[in-house]
Design a protein around this motif. Structure first.
Motif, mmCIF file in Angstrom:
data_model
loop_
_atom_site.group_PDB
_atom_site.id
_atom_site.type_symbol
_atom_site.label_atom_id
_atom_site.label_comp_id
_atom_site.label_asym_id
_atom_site.label_seq_id
_atom_site.Cartn_x
_atom_site.Cartn_y
_atom_site.Cartn_z
ATOM 1 N N UNK A 1 -4.766 9.215 11.829
ATOM 2 C CA UNK A 1 -4.857 8.797 10.435
ATOM 3 C C UNK A 1 -4.530 7.357 10.125
ATOM 4 N N UNK A 2 -4.735 6.439 11.072
ATOM 5 C CA UNK A 2 -4.358 5.047 10.816
ATOM 6 C C UNK A 2 -5.425 4.262 10.064
ATOM 7 N N UNK A 3 -6.671 4.775 9.994
ATOM 8 C CA UNK A 3 -7.762 3.985 9.420
ATOM 9 C C UNK A 3 -7.491 3.623 7.967
ATOM 10 N N UNK A 4 -6.954 4.579 7.207
ATOM 11 C CA UNK A 4 -6.663 4.298 5.799
ATOM 12 C C UNK A 4 -5.700 3.146 5.617
ATOM 13 N N UNK A 5 -4.726 3.036 6.503
ATOM 14 C CA UNK A 5 -3.777 1.931 6.414
ATOM 15 C C UNK A 5 -4.435 0.588 6.612
ATOM 16 N N UNK A 6 -5.398 0.520 7.544
ATOM 17 C CA UNK A 6 -6.099 -0.742 7.780
ATOM 18 C C UNK A 6 -7.033 -1.079 6.613
ATOM 19 N N UNK A 7 -7.653 -0.067 6.020
ATOM 20 C CA UNK A 7 -8.520 -0.316 4.869
ATOM 21 C C UNK A 7 -7.692 -0.817 3.683
ATOM 22 N N UNK A 8 -6.466 -0.323 3.547
ATOM 23 C CA UNK A 8 -5.579 -0.849 2.509
ATOM 24 C C UNK A 8 -5.303 -2.335 2.728
ATOM 25 N N UNK A 9 -5.186 -2.743 3.975
ATOM 26 C CA UNK A 9 -4.980 -4.165 4.263
ATOM 27 C C UNK A 9 -6.202 -4.979 3.855
ATOM 28 N N UNK A 10 -7.397 -4.422 4.072
ATOM 29 C CA UNK A 10 -8.619 -5.110 3.663
ATOM 30 C C UNK A 10 -8.612 -5.365 2.160
ATOM 31 N N UNK A 11 -8.074 -4.434 1.401
ATOM 32 C CA UNK A 11 -8.055 -4.562 -0.064
ATOM 33 C C UNK A 11 -6.982 -5.536 -0.562
ATOM 34 N N UNK A 12 -6.094 -5.962 0.324
ATOM 35 C CA UNK A 12 -5.003 -6.822 -0.113
ATOM 36 C C UNK A 12 -5.495 -8.233 -0.389
ATOM 37 N N UNK A 13 -4.682 -8.985 -1.124
ATOM 38 C CA UNK A 13 -5.025 -10.373 -1.437
ATOM 39 C C UNK A 13 -4.651 -11.319 -0.298
ATOM 40 N N UNK A 14 -3.931 -10.820 0.701
ATOM 41 C CA UNK A 14 -3.481 -11.644 1.819
ATOM 42 C C UNK A 14 -4.625 -11.843 2.812
ATOM 43 N N UNK B 1 -4.778 -13.139 5.852
ATOM 44 C CA UNK B 1 -4.495 -12.732 7.223
ATOM 45 C C UNK B 1 -4.571 -11.211 7.369
ATOM 46 N N UNK B 2 -3.997 -10.497 6.415
ATOM 47 C CA UNK B 2 -4.024 -9.037 6.472
ATOM 48 C C UNK B 2 -5.441 -8.503 6.296
ATOM 49 N N UNK B 3 -6.198 -9.104 5.368
ATOM 50 C CA UNK B 3 -7.576 -8.659 5.153
ATOM 51 C C UNK B 3 -8.421 -8.852 6.409
ATOM 52 N N UNK B 4 -8.236 -9.982 7.081
ATOM 53 C CA UNK B 4 -8.977 -10.216 8.322
ATOM 54 C C UNK B 4 -8.585 -9.201 9.388
ATOM 55 N N UNK B 5 -7.309 -8.912 9.486
ATOM 56 C CA UNK B 5 -6.847 -7.926 10.452
ATOM 57 C C UNK B 5 -7.470 -6.563 10.178
ATOM 58 N N UNK B 6 -7.500 -6.171 8.885
ATOM 59 C CA UNK B 6 -8.116 -4.904 8.531
ATOM 60 C C UNK B 6 -9.582 -4.860 8.902
ATOM 61 N N UNK B 7 -10.302 -5.938 8.622
ATOM 62 C CA UNK B 7 -11.727 -5.995 8.981
ATOM 63 C C UNK B 7 -11.932 -5.926 10.486
ATOM 64 N N UNK B 8 -11.058 -6.589 11.238
ATOM 65 C CA UNK B 8 -11.179 -6.556 12.693
ATOM 66 C C UNK B 8 -11.019 -5.134 13.222
ATOM 67 N N UNK B 9 -10.062 -4.399 12.657
ATOM 68 C CA UNK B 9 -9.866 -3.029 13.131
ATOM 69 C C UNK B 9 -11.036 -2.140 12.711
ATOM 70 N N UNK C 1 -19.822 -8.972 5.382
ATOM 71 C CA UNK C 1 -21.250 -8.762 5.141
ATOM 72 C C UNK C 1 -21.990 -8.398 6.425
ATOM 73 N N UNK C 2 -21.575 -8.994 7.527
ATOM 74 C CA UNK C 2 -22.201 -8.673 8.810
ATOM 75 C C UNK C 2 -21.968 -7.215 9.190
ATOM 76 N N UNK C 3 -20.736 -6.739 8.945
ATOM 77 C CA UNK C 3 -20.439 -5.343 9.266
ATOM 78 C C UNK C 3 -21.241 -4.384 8.387
ATOM 79 N N UNK C 4 -21.324 -4.701 7.093
ATOM 80 C CA UNK C 4 -22.100 -3.841 6.192
ATOM 81 C C UNK C 4 -23.562 -3.844 6.592
#
Length: 519
Positions: free
Chosen positions: A439-452, A454-462, A504-507
């Motif tokens: 169940x870790x995917x939701x945590x990374x998607x939350x990072x994508x939604x953040x204003x940070x 570095x965190x958003x990039x990390x979420x996208x990478x995962x 956009x590339x991932x989508x």
């Protein structure tokens, strides 16, 4: 010569695109922590050190004893005390020395009593010039001690008040020498530590005037409070951002042995101060980090983490360990070898910190683990099969944001293996499937939604790892279920070009035609 202008973060492939940001953040963090620590100690630096003087008035019975006294009255008393000191310095008759000491003691008492000491009043009255006169060589120790104590309290004031000590710095440094008594040398070190803690400009002045070497010599013997005060002053003096002072300190004869000895055998207060010296050495100088990495430091730090419950000690010890692991590949390649006892001990010590109720310990231990997880496949397996994994999973969904981001680096690095050359990192599918299944995917998607960023990039990478790595094409379905598409689409017009292009590339690649989405 090794580069000494930055400290590698060494978080591995998932971190590569934001490496320079992390390096700068760690360096700035080291300096910021020093400022916070100085503010916390400031009042202590004004109070009496028990045993130095027989004055019963020197130790306040209550922190609020002066809070009710009118500030204007206190300032008037200070003006009078400075004038009396000037008269005492000019007096040459019988009992002149005791007259000067009494006047100095009264001024020091006034500068020590209030939470808002009358430093400005003392400066306006011309105290610095007179205090410099009282520091002259050949003066009795009691006079020198009281003078240095007054200057220590002034140096603990506002930045402009601390800068007023510039005329006194050469003599304060000179009295650190071997011919000075230990109480005088220690009090001078205390004053210089307060000056060094004020900022880079004053640190550079002290370094140019030669303060580093006499302070480092005070670290060498086993002299209890003297060593502790010298270590505190040195940690302020070398804390950057220029790494040259840290490099010079570690290269000074006897300093490395003294650091290891005090860390291993010193009392808790001494060990804490020496550990802060190690924090700045390993945060700022690659040369210092390399030297320390090849010593017994790692084992000593791990032993302290395992045996101590003192937050004041654990914070600098853990931060030193993190800097050491991040700053020199020798540690992970030759010391933290998977299967060795010390490696298992490091993991267990970090698990203890992850379980702590203290936010700083959780965050720092996750940062250390992220760097261990950036090592070999064996290191990744060691963490993946340890108790740390379940704790990390829990923290990813429940911890404050800064801890969740550090935890995400650990989990992300568990899923990628180092690539040959500069190629794309290889996926460790077994780890990826395991983490997503828990169940870790939701945590990374939350990072994508953040204003940070570095965190958003990390979420996208995962998310990219999930999209391209989950077996049987399950990745896109899982991301869609977790609302990952919506999270990525928010970057369509994002101001950060890298994030915008990546999302956009991932989508486009994984959802465009099959899912009927506009990219």
């Amino acid at each position: 010569m090794a580069d000494e202008t930055s400290t590698p973060h060494k978080r591995g492939p998932i971190k590569s695109s934001v490496g320079s940001v992390a390096v700068q953040r760690r360096r700035e963090h080291a300096v910021m922590v020093g400022k916070e620590r100085r503010e916390a100690l400031m009042r202590t630096k004004r109070l009496c050190r028990v045993g130095v003087s027989s004055d019963s008035d020197d130790v306040p019975a209550d922190d609020d004893m002066m809070m009710d006294e009118e500030q204007s009255v206190l300032e008037d008393q200070t003006l009078k005390a400075v004038e009396e000191l000037k008269q005492a310095v000019g007096y040459q008759g019988k009992g002149a020395m005791q007259k000067r000491v009494n006047a100095l003691r009264e001024l020091r008492r006034l500068l020590s009593k209030s939470e808002y000491p009358p430093v400005e009043a003392a400066l306006k009255a011309g105290a610095i010039h007179t205090l410099v006169q009282c520091l002259s060589f050949g003066s009795p120790d009691e006079q020198l001690l009281e003078t240095a104590w007054c200057l220590t309290n002034i140096a603990a004031g506002k930045p402009e008040e601390t800068k007023a000590l510039l005329p006194a710095l050469p003599l304060l440094i000179a009295h650190l020498g071997e011919k000075s008594s230990l109480p005088v040398a220690e009090q001078c070190a205390w004053a210089l530590g307060n000056v060094a803690g004020e900022g880079e400009e004053l640190r550079n002045v002290l370094l140019s005037q030669g303060a580093l070497q006499p302070l480092s010599r005070m670290m060498l013997p086993n002299k209890g409070t003297t060593v502790r005060t010298a270590a505190w002053a040195l940690s302020n003096l070398i804390k950057g951002p220029d790494p040259r002072a840290a490099t010079e300190l570690i290269r000074t004869d006897g300093v490395l042995d003294a650091i290891l000895r005090h860390l291993k055998k010193g009392d808790e207060e001494l060990t804490t101060e020496v550990a802060w010296v190690v924090v700045y050495l390993t945060a700022l100088s690659n040369i210092a980090t390399s030297i320390l990495a090849k010593s017994d430091l790692l084992q000593i730090l791990v032993d302290k983490l395992a045996s101590s419950n003192s937050l004041q000690l654990l914070i600098p010890v853990l931060r030193s360990l993190g800097n050491l692991v991040a700053g020199d590949s020798y540690v992970t390649n030759n010391v933290l070898v998977a299967g060795c006892e010390i490696t298992a001990n490091v993991i267990q010590a970090l698990i203890k910190c992850l379980r702590s109720e203290h936010r700083v310990l959780k965050k720092e231990s996750a940062w250390v683990l992220s760097n261990v997880a950036a090592g070999s496949v064996e290191h990744k397996k060691l963490i993946h099969t340890s108790e740390a994994l379940s704790i990390l999973m829990h923290l990813l969904s429940t911890a404050p944001f800064d801890i969740r981001r550090e935890v995400a680096y650990v989990l992300g690095n568990l899923c990628v293996a180092p690539a040959e050359g500069s190629g794309r990192p290889h996926l460790i599918v077994e780890h990826l499937v395991s983490l997503v299944g828990r169940g870790c995917l939701g945590g990374f998607i939350d990072l994508v939604r953040s204003a940070d960023i570095e965190a958003a990039r990390l979420g996208l990478q995962f998310i990219e790892l999930v999209l391209r790595g989950m077996p049987n094409g399950e990745g896109p379905k899982l991301v869609e279920v977790e609302d990952g598409i919506e999270a990525m689409e928010r970057f369509q017009f994002h101001e950060n070009e890298d994030l915008r292009n990546m999302a956009n590339e991932l989508v486009d690649k994984y959802f465009g035609e099959d899912y009927g989405l506009d990219s």
